[in-house]
Design an enzyme around this catalytic site. Structure first.
Site, PDB file in Angstrom:
ATOM      1  N   ARG A  27       0.758  -1.401   0.165  1.00  0.00           N
ATOM      2  CA  ARG A  27      -0.064   0.000   0.135  1.00  0.00           C
ATOM      3  C   ARG A  27       1.006   1.214  -0.074  1.00  0.00           C
ATOM      4  O   ARG A  27       0.501   2.357  -0.180  1.00  0.00           O
ATOM      5  CB  ARG A  27      -0.806  -0.095   1.383  1.00  0.00           C
ATOM      6  CG  ARG A  27      -1.910  -1.052   1.347  1.00  0.00           C
ATOM      7  CD  ARG A  27      -2.816  -1.027   2.775  1.00  0.00           C
ATOM      8  NE  ARG A  27      -3.506   0.131   2.604  1.00  0.00           N
ATOM      9  CZ  ARG A  27      -4.695   0.084   2.131  1.00  0.00           C
ATOM     10  NH1 ARG A  27      -5.599  -0.980   1.571  1.00  0.00           N
ATOM     11  NH2 ARG A  27      -5.502   1.108   2.050  1.00  0.00           N
ATOM     12  N   ASN A 101      -4.182   7.208   7.349  1.00  0.00           N
ATOM     13  CA  ASN A 101      -4.365   6.751   5.949  1.00  0.00           C
ATOM     14  C   ASN A 101      -5.243   7.531   5.450  1.00  0.00           C
ATOM     15  O   ASN A 101      -6.489   7.517   5.855  1.00  0.00           O
ATOM     16  CB  ASN A 101      -4.688   5.230   5.741  1.00  0.00           C
ATOM     17  CG  ASN A 101      -5.083   4.763   4.107  1.00  0.00           C
ATOM     18  OD1 ASN A 101      -6.046   3.888   4.157  1.00  0.00           O
ATOM     19  ND2 ASN A 101      -4.539   5.595   3.287  1.00  0.00           N
ATOM     20  N   LYS A 491       1.733  -2.631 -18.053  1.00  0.00           N
ATOM     21  CA  LYS A 491       2.563  -3.465 -17.221  1.00  0.00           C
ATOM     22  C   LYS A 491       3.953  -3.151 -17.369  1.00  0.00           C
ATOM     23  O   LYS A 491       4.809  -2.967 -16.433  1.00  0.00           O
ATOM     24  CB  LYS A 491       2.528  -4.915 -17.668  1.00  0.00           C
ATOM     25  CG  LYS A 491       1.098  -5.715 -17.385  1.00  0.00           C
ATOM     26  CD  LYS A 491       0.910  -5.833 -16.013  1.00  0.00           C
ATOM     27  CE  LYS A 491       0.509  -4.833 -15.121  1.00  0.00           C
ATOM     28  NZ  LYS A 491      -1.127  -4.530 -15.075  1.00  0.00           N
ATOM     29  N   HIS A 510      -2.536   7.273 -38.033  1.00  0.00           N
ATOM     30  CA  HIS A 510      -2.789   8.466 -37.760  1.00  0.00           C
ATOM     31  C   HIS A 510      -1.742   9.226 -36.846  1.00  0.00           C
ATOM     32  O   HIS A 510      -2.278  10.221 -36.382  1.00  0.00           O
ATOM     33  CB  HIS A 510      -4.243   8.607 -37.170  1.00  0.00           C
ATOM     34  CG  HIS A 510      -5.270   7.812 -38.119  1.00  0.00           C
ATOM     35  ND1 HIS A 510      -5.753   8.473 -39.177  1.00  0.00           N
ATOM     36  CD2 HIS A 510      -5.767   6.484 -38.049  1.00  0.00           C
ATOM     37  CE1 HIS A 510      -6.404   7.503 -39.880  1.00  0.00           C
ATOM     38  NE2 HIS A 510      -6.665   6.466 -39.121  1.00  0.00           N
ATOM     39  N   LYS A 609      -0.486  -0.292  -4.277  1.00  0.00           N
ATOM     40  CA  LYS A 609      -1.556  -1.011  -4.706  1.00  0.00           C
ATOM     41  C   LYS A 609      -2.874  -0.320  -4.609  1.00  0.00           C
ATOM     42  O   LYS A 609      -3.639  -0.606  -5.635  1.00  0.00           O
ATOM     43  CB  LYS A 609      -1.321  -2.404  -3.949  1.00  0.00           C
ATOM     44  CG  LYS A 609      -2.377  -3.401  -4.434  1.00  0.00           C
ATOM     45  CD  LYS A 609      -1.671  -3.980  -5.493  1.00  0.00           C
ATOM     46  CE  LYS A 609      -2.581  -5.154  -6.173  1.00  0.00           C
ATOM     47  NZ  LYS A 609      -2.156  -5.273  -7.516  1.00  0.00           N
TER      48      LYS A 609
END
Ligand code: F6R
Length: 614
Positions: A27, A101, A491, A510, A609
């Site tokens: 986190r 948090n 990724k 394009h 995350k």
């Protein structure tokens, strides 16, 4: 973003807290810290810039005794990542310590008022404002810590999950939540507190999820109490966790990301289990069937999501429009929530989120709800905020995803979207039976197909070495594989820090075709589908300009093999399911390039995350 942990009980708190921080490091990993009340009632705070391991090194020489404490791993919002801005933060008198948090939006105003009242600030964080405010309220009102927290939080605008301990009170943690997750684990004469259940599961499977606007009073030897800001008692809803410790460990893999890539054949089995009945030729997503009339009435479906989940949403759009003939719009949740979108009570809004905590997606859900739409969630983390805010939904059941780059959640999300589209199409009568049965069969076959794709692992590891020093990449795909190309590019950039762009292959001419030279590899998903010939032409256009092509092709393909520089063969699968198959070599390619570059694959820089801030 940011992970918080707390413990009160009979064990030494520090090892429990540090282990919990490791579990929550996904986190945020800018800094880590711990506050402990030692046996003589003193309040010790230790914190350090960097990962939890840095904190552990620092704490080796400190007194970390005590059976109550709170701890934090940070993803910086206000103030650079350094020791001073690390949590926990002390109040002015160093009587209170807080972890937080979330984001206090009106912190500047509150800070100015506190400074006028003689308070001084050491850090640049919004969190220090919170703890100072609580101390100020407690001192001026001569009240208990709980009362001070209740009064102070009424003045706070923003999001928070907080936990506070008080010097001289070795028995109590006060924790509160608004828009940031918080869960309390109930052990035998001990309590655990965390941002999610992963730090708790090895001690107990009984948990209480704290709701917005609630405060948990966690006291040694006493039952857990949960009250509102207005001091009304809440009824405790004790839930049982269905998570196992092995799901939270690397199981012999060097990184969680690789483990999670390899788990996909099994996670697809878990995802479709109980939802596909081969004997009865049926796909049943109960969240849709239970709300059949509501879905049949839908004039439009809007899908909101961010990042990888948004890529899954694009595939969902193709699936639903193709089989259900209902118009679908896909929106970035962050844009949707701020642009006054047209939403009617006849709309269905599908929110896709692995974590179930993404602030923008949650806000988009609240907005759509306030305008009367029916909300369906597709999430992974059971009990998280989005599934609790929706009218109905389906979990993807892929187990905890710990690598910051999403892999198994993406394939799980697309699988659930496929089942949703099939369930709805059958309920509407908009899909021919042979096609329905073919897709059902393909879903059942999918885990075996993914096992086959994973056999490319060694070849991709070899191939990746060619690209270690490449500076830019293009990813192209068409139809169902256009979102897969976007996902492949995401990724690569997030874990290797190489610039990569995903495009629909036909859009090349394009503009992006100007980028083509011998330096830029172009990854093209060119599996055999209804627009295969067109994709082959796009590859020719790249080759004609000296570009290097790495193509993902269907097994046995000769045409592309003859023109591309490198090919990776994947098994044949029905076109709507092909992005699930093509995603896997792209995940492996990104993984190995990042490993070759020595990147921190599971915890790439600047990321976290769950994005629980805007
Ligand atoms: C990319 C990634 C992110 C997330 C995005 C949404 O690998 O993981 O782009 O997909 O932050 O997160 P969730 O799905 O938890 O809402």
């Amino acid at each position: 973003m940011c992970g918080i942990v707390g413990y009160v009980g009979y064990r030494e708190a520090y090892p429990v807290l540090v282990k919990g921080l490791h579990r929550l490091e996904y986190r945020g990993y800018d800094s880590a810290g711990v506050a402990l009340i030692c046996n003589d009632g003193g309040l010790n705070v230790y914190k350090s810039k960097g990962k939890v391991a840095e904190l552990e090194r620092y704490a080796e020489t400190q007194d970390v005794s005590g059976t109550i404490g709170i701890a934090h791993t940070r993803w910086a919002t206000h103030g650079e990542p350094n020791d001073v801005n690390a949590h926990p933060h002390f109040s002015e008198s160093e009587r209170l310590a807080i972890i937080h948090n979330g984001i206090v939006e009106n912190y500047a105003l509150l800070k100015a008022a506190l400074i006028e009242n003689g308070y001084t600030f050491k850090s640049c964080t919004d969190t220090e404002v919170l703890v100072q405010l609580i101390e100020y309220v407690q001192t001026t009102n001569n009240c208990t810590l709980l009362e001070a927290v209740q009064m102070a939080l009424r003045q706070v605008v923003g999001a928070y999950a907080i936990a506070i301990i008080e010097k001289g009170d070795p028995d109590r943690i006060i924790a509160a939540r608004k828009s940031s997750p918080l869960v309390v684990g109930l052990g035998n004469d001990e309590y655990f507190l965390a941002s999610d259940a992963t730090p708790i599961v090895e001690y107990t499977n009984k948990v209480v999820y704290i709701n917005d606007g609630e405060i948990a009073v966690i006291e040694r030897h006493k039952p857990l109490r949960v009250v509102t800001l207005d001091n009304e008692e809440s009824t405790l809803d004790v839930k049982k966790l269905r998570m196992s410790i092995s799901q939270l460990e690397k199981g012999g893999y060097p990184h969680f990301m690789l483990k999670e890539i390899f788990e996909q054949p099994k996670t697809i089995v878990d995802c479709i289990r109980g939802r596909i009945n081969v004997e009865a030729d049926n796909v049943i997503l109960s969240g849709v069937i239970d709300n059949r009339e509501r879905f049949l009435r839908a004039k439009r479906i809007i899908i909101v999501a961010c990042g990888t989940s948004w890529h899954a949403a694009l595939i969902g759009e193709y699936l639903i429009e193709e089989w259900c003939r209902i118009p679908v719009e896909v929106e970035y949740a962050s844009e949707f929530r701020y642009r006054n979108p047209v939403i009617s009570p006849d709309d269905i809004v599908i929110a896709i989120s692995q974590s179930g905590e993404t602030a923008d997606t949650l806000a988009a859900v609240e907005l759509a709800k306030s305008r009367g739409a029916f909300i369906f969630g597709i999430c992974n983390v059971v009990g998280s905020s989005i599934p609790r805010a929706t009218d109905s939904g389906a979990y993807i059941h892929v187990g905890p995803e710990i690598g910051v780059a999403s892999t198994k959640a993406f394939t799980g999300q697309v699988t659930v979207l496929t089942m949703l589209a099939l369930t709805l199409a059958r309920a509407k009568g908009s899909i021919e039976q042979p096609l329905y049965l073919q897709m059902l069969g393909e879903l059942v076959r999918l885990p075996d197909l993914l096992e086959d794709v994973l056999r490319l692992n060694a070849r991709i590891e070899d191939l990746s070495k060619i690209f270690t020093y490449t500076k830019n990449f293009l990813y192209l795909g068409r139809g169902y594989n256009y979102p897969a190309a976007l996902e492949g590019a995401l990724k690569l950039k997030e874990i290797s820090y190489i610039h990569a762009e995903g495009y629909p292959a036909a859009e090349m001419k394009h503009g992006p075709i100007a980028l083509i030279d011998s330096e830029i590899p172009v990854v093209v998903i060119a599996t055999t589908d209804s627009i295969y010939e067109k994709t082959v032409s796009n590859i020719q256009e790249i080759k004609a300009r000296g570009g290097k092509v790495l193509a993902i092709v269907t097994s046995g393909d000769q045409t592309v093999r003859n023109i591309a520089d490198y090919v990776l063969e994947v098994p044949t699968v029905a076109e709507p399911l092909s992005p699930i198959v093509s995603a896997i070599p792209l995940q492996l390619l990104a993984y190995y390039i990042a490993v070759n570059k020595g990147r921190d694959v599971d915890q790439p820089r600047n990321l976290a995350k769950s994005v629980t801030v805007e």
